[in-house]
Design an enzyme around this catalytic site. Structure first.
Site, PDB file in Angstrom:
ATOM      1  N   CYS A   2       5.404  -3.371 -23.250  1.00 53.77           N
ATOM      2  CA  CYS A   2       4.343  -3.410 -22.948  1.00 53.77           C
ATOM      3  C   CYS A   2       2.155  -3.142 -23.740  1.00 53.77           C
ATOM      4  CB  CYS A   2       3.567  -4.040 -21.391  1.00 53.77           C
ATOM      5  SG  CYS A   2       5.391  -4.834 -20.170  1.00 53.77           S
ATOM      6  N   CYS A  23       6.126  -0.509 -19.534  1.00 60.28           N
ATOM      7  CA  CYS A  23       7.508   0.090 -19.994  1.00 60.28           C
ATOM      8  C   CYS A  23       6.419  -0.196 -21.942  1.00 60.28           C
ATOM      9  CB  CYS A  23       8.344  -1.010 -20.639  1.00 60.28           C
ATOM     10  SG  CYS A  23       8.373  -2.293 -20.930  1.00 60.28           S
ATOM     11  N   ASP A  62      -9.279   8.645  23.187  1.00 59.65           N
ATOM     12  CA  ASP A  62      -7.881   9.318  22.490  1.00 59.65           C
ATOM     13  C   ASP A  62      -8.364  11.100  21.698  1.00 59.65           C
ATOM     14  OD1 ASP A  62      -5.931   7.577  23.301  1.00 59.65           O
ATOM     15  OD2 ASP A  62      -6.437   6.459  21.630  1.00 59.65           O
ATOM     16  N   ASP A  66      -5.480   5.733  19.573  1.00 58.10           N
ATOM     17  CA  ASP A  66      -6.395   4.702  18.522  1.00 58.10           C
ATOM     18  C   ASP A  66      -7.593   5.350  19.056  1.00 58.10           C
ATOM     19  OD1 ASP A  66      -6.373   3.504  20.168  1.00 58.10           O
ATOM     20  OD2 ASP A  66      -5.984   1.302  18.525  1.00 58.10           O
ATOM     21  N   ASP A 105      -0.422   7.018  22.937  1.00 58.78           N
ATOM     22  CA  ASP A 105      -1.287   6.386  23.848  1.00 58.78           C
ATOM     23  C   ASP A 105      -0.753   4.913  23.936  1.00 58.78           C
ATOM     24  OD1 ASP A 105      -3.469   5.178  25.204  1.00 58.78           O
ATOM     25  OD2 ASP A 105      -4.072   4.395  23.676  1.00 58.78           O
TER      26      ASP A 105
END
Length: 791
Positions: free
Chosen positions: A101, A98, A686, A682, A504
């Site tokens: 700060c 904020c 594939d 993955d 898969d």
């Protein structure tokens, strides 16, 4: 009686009985660090911070940080720059939440000896510090920051950050000059407009006009310079675009007004020129803000890079070096609470790592010896040692950052179509403007220029040009926040239209960590010997099955290893050729659901493995089905294994024993039926089907080849990211349609009104800017959607 848990006065974390520390004012603190920080703030007369702040600070952990490395010359040479009297560096912090700060940081650092200047920005989370190295060390200043709860990180590089900040300041200055000029020009123009009975003396009228000319000149040529430069680039490229229309309309209004001022004509249009520039600058800055939403992910990745790495020498001693000095096979030590500087393999006992930035996993992940640990993750409770396997741009952290940057630069077909339509629209508009001018010269000559100018301004295709890029910028930012990165320009649009999802099994729907259940041996081969042969074959295969044998000491290296997609793996071990995989391929037997070790003619061992579905697989499947998608499962595993997983997850459409060619054929079959297919996988096998599907998603832990073939990459293992990505894609497609419809409707309405002389130039500028703001604000709805998904 138990003492109730109360929040820490400084950081807001719960304070229990054991950790409670109470000062003289009755305020509770969770640790000595927070208590010391609060005491220093009060002693420094900065107690207003606690009254002004809108969010708590971070917990103080200054004693756990090694800040001395920030004083090293090589770090400061690379990440700071020399200024008059000292050096300047830009830092990032994730605790500045904020304006209070930022106020505290500015004043706290300003009280330190040797600080020349400091600026904290709560919006960007950046802190700029200028200091005199002869008077104070940078580490001392950073220790003050850390003591207040603000941990420093390196920014994305001094040159890049300085260029970005300099560009932002130039745009803000241009906008400020345009705003002030527009306000003054409108005030002077209002006096001229109100003289409806022509009672104002001519010298007074001319004075107002010359004053307006003086006010408008810096707006047109300084604030409007980005449009003038853009027109010059477009004309050099023989490409008539939006900047050409903006700049030509502005210059036309400005110089026509100047001519009328010199000759004492009836009308001037300075107000239209300056309003046009001001409103367009505001719209363009808002568009840039939408684009910067996605760059926050790059900044987060930059924060994950540690300042220095601790390298272990051959004699066991340690040295502190920059991450750029690390090489493959180096051994690095990662203290608890610090970031991992490079990708590597864990050497010692198991350790927990925070992987939220890379994978989105909110909880620490336990990694065991031999497992891969990625740069950018944070070592938790205990120190860790790892052997480096990738550094610099080869790390997963760098690759993700590159994907984010590449995603933001994409120009999908829809955006290219909008650009082409915009170019044709500009040319058509210029022709129409000539016709309108000729028509009004014949009908009412004194209004011909004013009507033509209003037509050019109100129909500027800014909204059309912004309609797609603004949505795409916000969409890529939303995807990055939910852990999905696009690698192809058309991925989002295709994913939004997907009707089927093909999964898969191994490593995608299953946890990717199969376990050995049983081993049956034949022909007198020992079970341990068979297991060691398979472990040698699978050691570097990259297939998820290899994890089932990761704990086995192979004692021998496999030679001439070749992975056969959909079949298994084969190679030579101890001078004998072996195959491990499907029964018909490895052992010349009928498929019985097991994995066989053999030489291709007969089998010597049968292995039974067991896989569990991912924890979120069932939830993800239900979410996708609720979005109207049909789910399919295609796997190279046996019929029994596939059916068991499909039954648990409720998937009706399944195919087992599928080679990559079989999976691709299934995708082609669905496509021939008019379906739009998304493939999720993955593994190495594939890659062909990922490339052949309409749109593909590779899981972040998968093989690099699969990720290169995919349109989108999920940065972590959670399957819920897929439904989130579908939601973002569909919303972005809907917003693009809305923006295009708004742009078309606006121009269909505005062009006739302007051509009929019903719109003045300054109202035309206002209407054009509003249309651009509407499409940009509509695109920013994606940012709110991604925040809701993250919550």
């Amino acid at each position: 009686m138990d003492i109730p848990v109360v929040p820490c006065h400084h950081c807001g974390e719960p304070v229990g009985d054991a950790a409670r520390r109470v000062d003289a004012g009755g305020r509770a603190f969770c640790c000595e660090g927070c208590a010391a920080a609060a005491a220093w703030i009060e002693d420094a007369d900065l107690g207003s911070y606690y009254r002004l702040r809108s969010a708590s600070a971070n917990r103080v952990q200054a004693d756990r940080l090694d800040l001395a490395s920030w004083d090293r010359a090589e770090l400061q040479d690379e990440h700071s720059r020399a200024i008059d009297g000292g050096r300047e560096i830009v830092l990032l912090t994730d605790g500045m939440r904020c304006a209070a700060c930022a106020w505290l940081i500015d004043r706290a650092l300003a009280r330190e000896a040797g600080v020349l200047d400091t600026t904290a920005n709560a919006v960007t989370g950046r802190i700029r510090i200028a200091w005199d190295p002869a008077s104070t060390k940078l580490s001392a200043l950073l220790h003050r920051l850390a003591m207040l709860g603000y941990r420093p990180y390196l920014a994305t590089g001094d040159a890049r950050e300085q260029a970005r900040m300099s560009e932002r300041r130039r745009w803000l200055l241009r906008l400020g000059v345009a705003g002030l000029g527009s306000l003054q020009a409108m005030m002077l123009a209002e006096a001229l407009y109100l003289d409806v009975n022509a009672t104002m003396p001519l010298p007074t009228r001319d004075l107002f006009r010359w004053l307006t000319f003086l006010v408008s000149t810096p707006v047109v040529f300084y604030s409007g310079w980005p449009f003038l430069a853009g027109m010059a680039r477009e004309l050099r490229a023989r490409h008539v675009g939006m900047d050409t229309l903006i700049a030509s309309s502005t210059l036309l209004a400005y110089f026509a007004s100047l001519v009328e001022t010199i000759r004492g004509g009836m009308h001037v249009w300075y107000d239209a020129a300056v309003m046009f520039v001001f409103l367009l600058l505001a719209a363009r800055m808002l568009e840039q803000r939408a684009r910067n939403v996605a760059t926050a992910q790059v900044d987060a990745l930059a924060r994950a890079q540690p300042v220095f790495a601790i390298r272990e020498r051959d004699d066991g001693t340690r040295e502190s070096v920059p991450p750029s000095a690390l090489r493959v096979a180096d051994v690095v030590c990662v203290p608890a609470g610090e970031g991992v500087p490079a990708d590597g393999v864990l050497l010692d006992a198991a350790a927990d790592f925070e992987e939220a930035l890379l994978t989105g996993e909110s909880r620490p992940v336990r990694r065991h010896a031999g497992e891969t640990v990625y740069a950018g993750t944070t070592c938790r409770e205990r120190p860790a040692r790892l052997r480096v396997t990738a550094t610099g741009t080869a790390t997963r952290l760098s690759q993700l950052a590159e994907l984010v940057d590449r995603a933001q630069g994409h120009r999908p077909p829809l955006a290219q179509l909008a650009d082409r339509v915009g170019r044709h629209f500009v040319v058509s508009l210029l022709v129409l403007a000539v016709c309108v001018y000729i028509g009004w010269r014949m009908y009412q000559p004194e209004r011909a220029f004013e009507v033509t100018l209003a037509l050019l301004v109100i129909s500027c295709p800014c909204a059309l040009s912004l309609s797609v890029p603004a949505v795409l910028a916000a969409a890529h930012g939303a995807l990055a926040r939910c852990g999905v990165l696009a690698t192809r320009p058309e991925a989002l649009d295709t994913l939004a239209r997907a009707t089927d999802v093909v999964f898969d099994k191994t490593g995608t729907l299953s946890d990717g960590r199969p376990a050995r259940v049983a081993v049956e041996v034949f022909d007198g081969l020992d079970a341990d010997a068979a297991t060691r042969i398979v472990a040698a074959l699978e050691k570097d295969s990259g297939h998820p099955i290899a994890t089932a044998f990761a704990d086995v000491d192979a004692r021998a290296w496999a030679q001439a290893v070749v992975a056969r997609p959909g079949q298994g793996v084969e190679g030579d071990v101890d001078g004998r050729h072996w195959r491990f995989g499907r029964a018909d391929w490895a052992a010349h037997r009928a498929d019985d659901g097991g994995l066989w070790l053999g030489d291709g003619t007969h089998g010597v061992a049968r292995f039974t493995l067991n896989e569990r579905p991912r924890e979120d697989a069932a939830t993800a499947i239900r979410a996708l089905r609720a979005q109207g998608l049909d789910i399919h499962l295609a796997s190279g595993d046996s019929e029994g294994a596939v059916q068991r997983l499909a039954h648990v997850l409720g998937i009706a459409s399944t195919l087992a024993r599928q080679s990559p060619e079989d999976k691709l054929a299934r995708v082609r079959q669905l496509q021939s039926e008019g379906r739009i297919v998304a493939m999720v996988g993955d593994g190495l096998n594939d890659a062909p089907v990922l490339a052949g599907a309409d749109v593909s998603i590779a899981m972040g832990e998968g093989a690099p080849l699969a990720q290169r073939a995919a349109d989108l990459v999920a940065t972590g293992p959670s399957l819920l990211r897929i439904s989130d990505a579908v939601r973002v894609a569909r919303l972005s497609r809907r917003l693009v349609k809305q923006n295009l419809a708004w742009s078309a409707g606006y121009n269909l309405l505005a062009v006739p009104l302007a051509a009929a002389g019903l719109v003045t130039p300054w109202i035309a500028a206002l209407g054009m800017a509003v249309s651009s703001l509407v499409v940009t604000l509509n695109a920013l709805r994606l940012a709110r959607t991604s925040t809701e998904m993250a919550a």
